[in-house]
Design a protein around this motif. Sequence first.
Motif, mmCIF file in Angstrom:
data_model
loop_
_atom_site.group_PDB
_atom_site.id
_atom_site.type_symbol
_atom_site.label_atom_id
_atom_site.label_comp_id
_atom_site.label_asym_id
_atom_site.label_seq_id
_atom_site.Cartn_x
_atom_site.Cartn_y
_atom_site.Cartn_z
ATOM 1 N N ALA A 216 2.504 -5.497 10.766
ATOM 2 C CA ALA A 216 3.183 -5.221 9.603
ATOM 3 C C ALA A 216 2.356 -4.867 8.518
ATOM 4 N N VAL A 217 0.897 -5.442 8.455
ATOM 5 C CA VAL A 217 -0.011 -5.115 7.425
ATOM 6 C C VAL A 217 -0.521 -3.572 7.731
ATOM 7 N N GLY A 218 -0.773 -3.288 9.138
ATOM 8 C CA GLY A 218 -1.080 -2.015 9.767
ATOM 9 C C GLY A 218 -0.147 -0.988 9.249
ATOM 10 N N LEU A 219 1.184 -1.031 9.718
ATOM 11 C CA LEU A 219 2.211 -0.078 9.399
ATOM 12 C C LEU A 219 2.071 0.394 7.702
ATOM 13 N N LEU A 220 2.326 -0.835 7.112
ATOM 14 C CA LEU A 220 2.544 -0.496 5.587
ATOM 15 C C LEU A 220 1.287 -0.122 4.883
ATOM 16 N N SER A 221 0.042 -0.495 5.300
ATOM 17 C CA SER A 221 -1.224 -0.069 4.623
ATOM 18 C C SER A 221 -1.194 1.433 5.035
ATOM 19 N N SER A 222 -0.983 1.894 6.356
ATOM 20 C CA SER A 222 -0.848 3.333 6.648
ATOM 21 C C SER A 222 0.120 4.366 5.690
ATOM 22 N N MET B 2 -18.333 7.005 -8.674
ATOM 23 C CA MET B 2 -18.386 5.774 -7.813
ATOM 24 C C MET B 2 -16.562 5.459 -7.770
ATOM 25 N N LEU B 3 -16.401 4.814 -6.659
ATOM 26 C CA LEU B 3 -15.228 4.268 -6.430
ATOM 27 C C LEU B 3 -14.879 2.946 -7.230
ATOM 28 N N MET B 4 -13.707 3.015 -8.088
ATOM 29 C CA MET B 4 -13.459 1.817 -8.699
ATOM 30 C C MET B 4 -12.063 1.476 -8.117
ATOM 31 N N LEU B 5 -12.457 0.188 -7.741
ATOM 32 C CA LEU B 5 -11.489 -0.482 -6.939
ATOM 33 C C LEU B 5 -10.083 -0.846 -7.776
ATOM 34 N N SER B 6 -10.637 -1.347 -8.862
ATOM 35 C CA SER B 6 -9.558 -1.904 -9.706
ATOM 36 C C SER B 6 -8.920 -0.702 -10.417
ATOM 37 N N ASP B 7 -9.298 0.454 -10.338
ATOM 38 C CA ASP B 7 -8.377 1.625 -11.070
ATOM 39 C C ASP B 7 -7.568 2.209 -10.018
ATOM 40 N N SER B 8 -7.529 1.985 -8.943
ATOM 41 C CA SER B 8 -6.732 2.853 -7.834
ATOM 42 C C SER B 8 -5.510 1.916 -7.560
ATOM 43 N N LEU B 9 -4.413 2.699 -7.497
ATOM 44 C CA LEU B 9 -2.973 2.199 -6.912
ATOM 45 C C LEU B 9 -3.096 1.537 -5.527
ATOM 46 N N ASN B 10 -3.856 2.181 -4.638
ATOM 47 C CA ASN B 10 -3.970 1.742 -3.256
ATOM 48 C C ASN B 10 -4.368 0.456 -3.099
ATOM 49 N N SER B 11 -5.169 0.019 -3.981
ATOM 50 C CA SER B 11 -5.849 -1.394 -3.604
ATOM 51 C C SER B 11 -4.958 -2.517 -4.188
ATOM 52 N N TYR B 12 -4.405 -2.318 -5.090
ATOM 53 C CA TYR B 12 -3.316 -3.265 -5.601
ATOM 54 C C TYR B 12 -2.054 -3.073 -4.520
ATOM 55 N N LEU B 13 -1.654 -1.981 -3.876
ATOM 56 C CA LEU B 13 -0.564 -2.224 -3.140
ATOM 57 C C LEU B 13 -1.052 -2.902 -1.716
ATOM 58 N N ILE B 14 -2.191 -2.576 -1.230
ATOM 59 C CA ILE B 14 -2.781 -3.046 -0.068
ATOM 60 C C ILE B 14 -2.588 -4.796 -0.280
ATOM 61 N N ILE B 15 -3.155 -5.118 -1.397
ATOM 62 C CA ILE B 15 -3.180 -6.540 -1.664
ATOM 63 C C ILE B 15 -1.948 -7.157 -1.679
ATOM 64 N N ALA B 16 -0.968 -6.332 -2.179
ATOM 65 C CA ALA B 16 0.660 -7.056 -2.292
ATOM 66 C C ALA B 16 0.873 -6.985 -0.791
ATOM 67 N N VAL B 17 0.626 -5.949 0.228
ATOM 68 C CA VAL B 17 0.958 -6.050 1.553
ATOM 69 C C VAL B 17 0.647 -7.426 2.134
ATOM 70 N N ALA B 18 -0.768 -7.613 1.827
ATOM 71 C CA ALA B 18 -1.582 -8.792 2.353
ATOM 72 C C ALA B 18 -0.720 -10.069 2.022
ATOM 73 N N LEU B 19 -0.360 -9.935 0.630
ATOM 74 C CA LEU B 19 0.315 -11.262 0.191
ATOM 75 C C LEU B 19 1.721 -11.453 0.976
#
Lengths: 106, 176
Positions: B108-114, A1-18
């Motif tokens: 920006a979101v697209g580039l950084l996420s990719s 099962m995919l654990m979102l809270s245990d992968s680095l990528n989900s945190y980095l994408i939330i930071a990008v969204a912030l």
Amino acid sequence: MLMLSDSLNSYLIIAVALLALGVFGMIRHKSFIGMLISSEFILSGASLNFMAFNRFLAPNPAVGQIFTLFIMGLAAAEAAVVVSLILMVYHQCRSIDPADVQELQH
Amino acid sequence: MIYYRYVAEALFVLFTILIFTGGCIAVSARYLMNAVLGLALALLGVAGLYFHLGSPFLAMMQILIYVGAVVIIIAFGIMVGPKPRQEADKRLTGPRNVLISLAACASAVGLLSSLVLQTVWVPAAAKVGDFSVKFLGENLLYQYCLAFELISVLLLAAIVGAIIIAGIGREETGKC
């Protein structure tokens, strides 16, 4: 099962969204205080990045936490100085719109 | 005994929803007080993510410093500012700026996420220490002692500077 809270990528994408929320708010708001609020979003995105790398990749898990503590201290100092500057500008110009503050524009 | 992982996962999703709800309120609110409350909501969500990242101390500090201090300072700045009903229509920029900034942020979101998804992250080979507050405090007061003292001097300078700047603004009015 995919654990979102245990992968680095989900945190980095939330930071990008912030970061994107902060930049969007910086352009959207037309008052100094709104821009200050948006800058807090950008800073917390950076802190979240530091904490995520600290949790998953760093050899010493204290360094990222210390860096995040320093970012919090800097954000508190920045907020205090910026709010007092906004108060000064409001006393002098009766406005918190950046377009109205043009004393130096000659 | 695997149920606690589902609870943690649900809490993670809840904190993420808190961050995005607060962020959307903060960037699109017409009244600045609503924007500050949205900021507080989003920062609470970030504190929850710090909890997930193994540092309850940082989560408590986030709530104490950000939600407790920075948000209150900004709220004070709003309360001594202009009346909210007077100029609420002029607080947000026009639709053209919204389109441009949406395009910029989406790209920006697209580039950084990719970039994030393509990179192969390599963990450190050997780890020292743990996530305990004891280890954090030892690092903070031995190895990073200079930075610790510098940040206290910076906070002092910022507070004194803020008081002086606010005092100057009260004396001279009507410049522009």
